[in-house]
Design a protein around this motif. Structure first.
Motif, PDB file in Angstrom:
ATOM      1  N   ASN A 294       5.015  11.489  -1.626  1.00  0.00           N
ATOM      2  CA  ASN A 294       3.693  12.088  -1.427  1.00  0.00           C
ATOM      3  C   ASN A 294       3.817  13.465  -0.770  1.00  0.00           C
ATOM      4  OD1 ASN A 294       4.672  10.796   0.846  1.00  0.00           O
ATOM      5  ND2 ASN A 294       2.685  10.055   1.539  1.00  0.00           N
ATOM      6  N   LEU A 295       4.776  13.592   0.148  1.00  0.00           N
ATOM      7  CA  LEU A 295       5.006  14.891   0.766  1.00  0.00           C
ATOM      8  C   LEU A 295       5.729  15.840  -0.191  1.00  0.00           C
ATOM      9  CD1 LEU A 295       5.982  14.065   4.458  1.00  0.00           C
ATOM     10  CD2 LEU A 295       3.748  14.642   3.494  1.00  0.00           C
ATOM     11  N   LEU A 296       6.578  15.285  -1.039  1.00  0.00           N
ATOM     12  CA  LEU A 296       7.311  16.135  -1.975  1.00  0.00           C
ATOM     13  C   LEU A 296       6.360  16.921  -2.878  1.00  0.00           C
ATOM     14  CD1 LEU A 296       9.945  17.104  -3.329  1.00  0.00           C
ATOM     15  CD2 LEU A 296       9.655  15.204  -4.942  1.00  0.00           C
ATOM     16  N   VAL A 297       5.367  16.243  -3.460  1.00  0.00           N
ATOM     17  CA  VAL A 297       4.458  16.955  -4.365  1.00  0.00           C
ATOM     18  C   VAL A 297       3.709  18.054  -3.615  1.00  0.00           C
ATOM     19  CG1 VAL A 297       4.191  15.060  -6.015  1.00  0.00           C
ATOM     20  CG2 VAL A 297       2.667  15.180  -4.036  1.00  0.00           C
ATOM     21  N   LEU A 298       3.421  17.813  -2.350  1.00  0.00           N
ATOM     22  CA  LEU A 298       2.756  18.827  -1.536  1.00  0.00           C
ATOM     23  C   LEU A 298       3.660  20.042  -1.357  1.00  0.00           C
ATOM     24  CD1 LEU A 298       0.501  19.805   0.378  1.00  0.00           C
ATOM     25  CD2 LEU A 298       1.664  18.550   2.206  1.00  0.00           C
ATOM     26  N   TYR A 299       4.932  19.795  -1.037  1.00  0.00           N
ATOM     27  CA  TYR A 299       5.873  20.893  -0.817  1.00  0.00           C
ATOM     28  C   TYR A 299       6.111  21.681  -2.107  1.00  0.00           C
ATOM     29  CZ  TYR A 299       7.141  19.621   3.954  1.00  0.00           C
ATOM     30  OH  TYR A 299       7.120  19.403   5.306  1.00  0.00           O
ATOM     31  N   LEU A 300       6.244  20.988  -3.216  1.00  0.00           N
ATOM     32  CA  LEU A 300       6.464  21.672  -4.488  1.00  0.00           C
ATOM     33  C   LEU A 300       5.278  22.567  -4.837  1.00  0.00           C
ATOM     34  CD1 LEU A 300       8.091  18.877  -6.714  1.00  0.00           C
ATOM     35  CD2 LEU A 300       9.205  20.549  -5.219  1.00  0.00           C
ATOM     36  N   HIS A 301       4.094  22.083  -4.512  1.00  0.00           N
ATOM     37  CA  HIS A 301       2.878  22.851  -4.791  1.00  0.00           C
ATOM     38  C   HIS A 301       2.798  24.090  -3.898  1.00  0.00           C
ATOM     39  CE1 HIS A 301      -1.323  23.688  -5.754  1.00  0.00           C
ATOM     40  NE2 HIS A 301      -1.581  23.724  -4.458  1.00  0.00           N
ATOM     41  N   ILE A 302       3.047  23.916  -2.606  1.00  0.00           N
ATOM     42  CA  ILE A 302       2.932  25.037  -1.668  1.00  0.00           C
ATOM     43  C   ILE A 302       4.013  26.087  -1.923  1.00  0.00           C
ATOM     44  CG2 ILE A 302       3.185  25.694   0.766  1.00  0.00           C
ATOM     45  CD1 ILE A 302       1.760  23.108   1.520  1.00  0.00           C
ATOM     46  N   LEU A 303       5.242  25.637  -2.140  1.00  0.00           N
ATOM     47  CA  LEU A 303       6.357  26.566  -2.315  1.00  0.00           C
ATOM     48  C   LEU A 303       6.441  27.140  -3.723  1.00  0.00           C
ATOM     49  CD1 LEU A 303       9.077  24.608  -0.291  1.00  0.00           C
ATOM     50  CD2 LEU A 303       7.713  26.578   0.469  1.00  0.00           C
ATOM     51  N   GLU A 304       5.711  26.519  -4.653  1.00  0.00           N
ATOM     52  CA  GLU A 304       5.671  26.984  -6.044  1.00  0.00           C
ATOM     53  C   GLU A 304       7.076  27.151  -6.623  1.00  0.00           C
ATOM     54  OE1 GLU A 304       3.325  30.535  -6.015  1.00  0.00           O
ATOM     55  OE2 GLU A 304       1.425  29.441  -5.847  1.00  0.00           O
TER      56      GLU A 304
ATOM     57  N   ILE B   1       0.832  -1.203   0.000  1.00  0.00           N
ATOM     58  CA  ILE B   1       0.000   0.000   0.000  1.00  0.00           C
ATOM     59  C   ILE B   1       0.867   1.254   0.000  1.00  0.00           C
ATOM     60  CG2 ILE B   1      -1.726   1.297   1.307  1.00  0.00           C
ATOM     61  CD1 ILE B   1      -2.719  -1.455   2.338  1.00  0.00           C
ATOM     62  N   ASP B   2       1.948   1.238   0.787  1.00  0.00           N
ATOM     63  CA  ASP B   2       2.818   2.413   0.868  1.00  0.00           C
ATOM     64  C   ASP B   2       3.484   2.714  -0.470  1.00  0.00           C
ATOM     65  OD1 ASP B   2       2.147   2.714   3.481  1.00  0.00           O
ATOM     66  OD2 ASP B   2       4.068   2.094   4.311  1.00  0.00           O
ATOM     67  N   TYR B   3       3.892   1.684  -1.188  1.00  0.00           N
ATOM     68  CA  TYR B   3       4.518   1.943  -2.485  1.00  0.00           C
ATOM     69  C   TYR B   3       3.515   2.619  -3.425  1.00  0.00           C
ATOM     70  CZ  TYR B   3       7.457   1.450  -6.576  1.00  0.00           C
ATOM     71  OH  TYR B   3       8.227   1.736  -7.677  1.00  0.00           O
ATOM     72  N   PHE B   4       2.286   2.195  -3.330  1.00  0.00           N
ATOM     73  CA  PHE B   4       1.244   2.787  -4.176  1.00  0.00           C
ATOM     74  C   PHE B   4       0.971   4.239  -3.792  1.00  0.00           C
ATOM     75  CE2 PHE B   4      -3.368   3.349  -5.219  1.00  0.00           C
ATOM     76  CZ  PHE B   4      -3.234   3.296  -6.604  1.00  0.00           C
ATOM     77  N   THR B   5       0.824   4.512  -2.485  1.00  0.00           N
ATOM     78  CA  THR B   5       0.427   5.849  -2.041  1.00  0.00           C
ATOM     79  C   THR B   5       1.607   6.799  -1.860  1.00  0.00           C
ATOM     80  OG1 THR B   5       0.445   5.130   0.285  1.00  0.00           O
ATOM     81  CG2 THR B   5      -1.643   4.987  -0.906  1.00  0.00           C
ATOM     82  N   TYR B   6       2.771   6.267  -1.535  1.00  0.00           N
ATOM     83  CA  TYR B   6       3.943   7.114  -1.306  1.00  0.00           C
ATOM     84  C   TYR B   6       4.725   7.360  -2.594  1.00  0.00           C
ATOM     85  CZ  TYR B   6       3.811   6.738   3.836  1.00  0.00           C
ATOM     86  OH  TYR B   6       3.458   6.828   5.163  1.00  0.00           O
ATOM     87  N   VAL B   7       4.614   6.439  -3.547  1.00  0.00           N
ATOM     88  CA  VAL B   7       5.487   6.498  -4.726  1.00  0.00           C
ATOM     89  C   VAL B   7       4.698   6.595  -6.034  1.00  0.00           C
ATOM     90  CG1 VAL B   7       7.364   5.376  -5.979  1.00  0.00           C
ATOM     91  CG2 VAL B   7       7.225   5.142  -3.483  1.00  0.00           C
ATOM     92  N   LEU B   8       3.887   5.600  -6.318  1.00  0.00           N
ATOM     93  CA  LEU B   8       3.248   5.518  -7.626  1.00  0.00           C
ATOM     94  C   LEU B   8       2.301   6.689  -7.899  1.00  0.00           C
ATOM     95  CD1 LEU B   8       3.110   3.802 -10.157  1.00  0.00           C
ATOM     96  CD2 LEU B   8       1.230   2.519  -9.139  1.00  0.00           C
ATOM     97  N   VAL B   9       1.380   6.945  -6.972  1.00  0.00           N
ATOM     98  CA  VAL B   9       0.443   8.054  -7.171  1.00  0.00           C
ATOM     99  C   VAL B   9       1.176   9.401  -7.229  1.00  0.00           C
ATOM    100  CG1 VAL B   9      -1.528   9.304  -6.206  1.00  0.00           C
ATOM    101  CG2 VAL B   9      -1.491   6.800  -6.139  1.00  0.00           C
TER     102      VAL B   9
END
Length: 233
Positions: A139-149, A80-88
């Motif tokens: 999963n956290l990386l995409v969040l940070y990239l979005h917030i920090l633009e 599950i973690d590979y799917f939610t942390y990596v693939l998505v």
């Protein structure tokens, strides 16, 4: 079978089912990404992250491994973690154009391959439950990239750096497992989550939430530096 044993068996299966709900959250995040709904995708990934954060403690508390020895909770968790942390998140990196066209797919290939090492690494956690090396928190990386633009070129540098850190003995705190300062870490993790929600959905408190979010991030970075280079827990 006694009523007590039946009750324990039911609890054990419910905890495994709770863990498995993470893949549903991941799939919903994938669908939201394909619909170009970034915030919804992040919320589904956040729910998956919450499930992953608490299911292990529940499994240990109710001795699920002893009650259901034929079902490996660690393997279930890793799938599950590979799917939610990596693939998505890899789909999100491509779908929301965080990376430059032409090399974006190759960077994603690198993430997918290096993360296979992460999830098969028997020494991923130290004896005091820190992560050794970047723990595939894409999963956290995409969040940070979005917030920090951050611009695409900066994003490339960040991704490449995290790929390298995957194989280096840099210690990252696990808020739910590391015992020292656990209450503080959990409280700040909760506060980080709330401030993230405010940042994503705007409102009058956006700036205040952003400053709080930055300070909390610096706190966790400081723990990483202290634990990795000063050899103190």
């Amino acid at each position: 079978m006694s009523v007590k044993n039946l009750h324990s068996l039911l609890i054990a299966w419910c905890i495994h089912l709770f863990t498995a709900l993470g893949v549903i959250c991941g799939f919903q995040a994938l669908l939201s990404s394909l619909d170009k709904n970034f915030n919804a995708a992040v919320l589904w990934l956040a729910l998956a992250l919450f499930i992953d954060g608490v299911d292990g403690n529940l499994a240990r508390k109710y001795k699920v491994k002893e009650i259901l020895p034929n079902v490996d909770g660690s393997i279930l968790d890793n799938i599950i973690d590979y799917f939610t942390y990596v693939l998505v998140p890899c789909v999100m990196l491509l779908w929301f154009n965080f990376l430059p066209k032409g090399i974006d797919l190759y960077l994603v290939f690198g993430i997918l391959i290096c993360s296979c090492y992460t999830f098969s690494n028997n020494n991923l956690k130290t004896s005091d439950f820190y992560f050794s090396g970047f723990p595939a928190l894409w999963n956290l990386l995409v969040l940070y990239l979005h917030i920090l633009e951050t611009p695409e070129t900066t994003n490339v540098i960040i991704v490449l750096s995290l790929l390298v850190l995957t194989f280096m003995p840099i210690k990252f705190v696990h808020p739910f497992r590391v015992q020292k300062y656990k209450k503080i870490n959990l409280f700040l993790t909760f506060l980080w989550s709330l401030s993230t929600l405010v940042i994503l959905f705007g409102g009058d408190y956006y700036k205040s939430a952003f400053y709080i979010w930055i300070i909390i991030n610096f706190y966790f970075v400081a723990i990483t530096v202290k634990r990795s280079f000063l050899h103190q827990a």
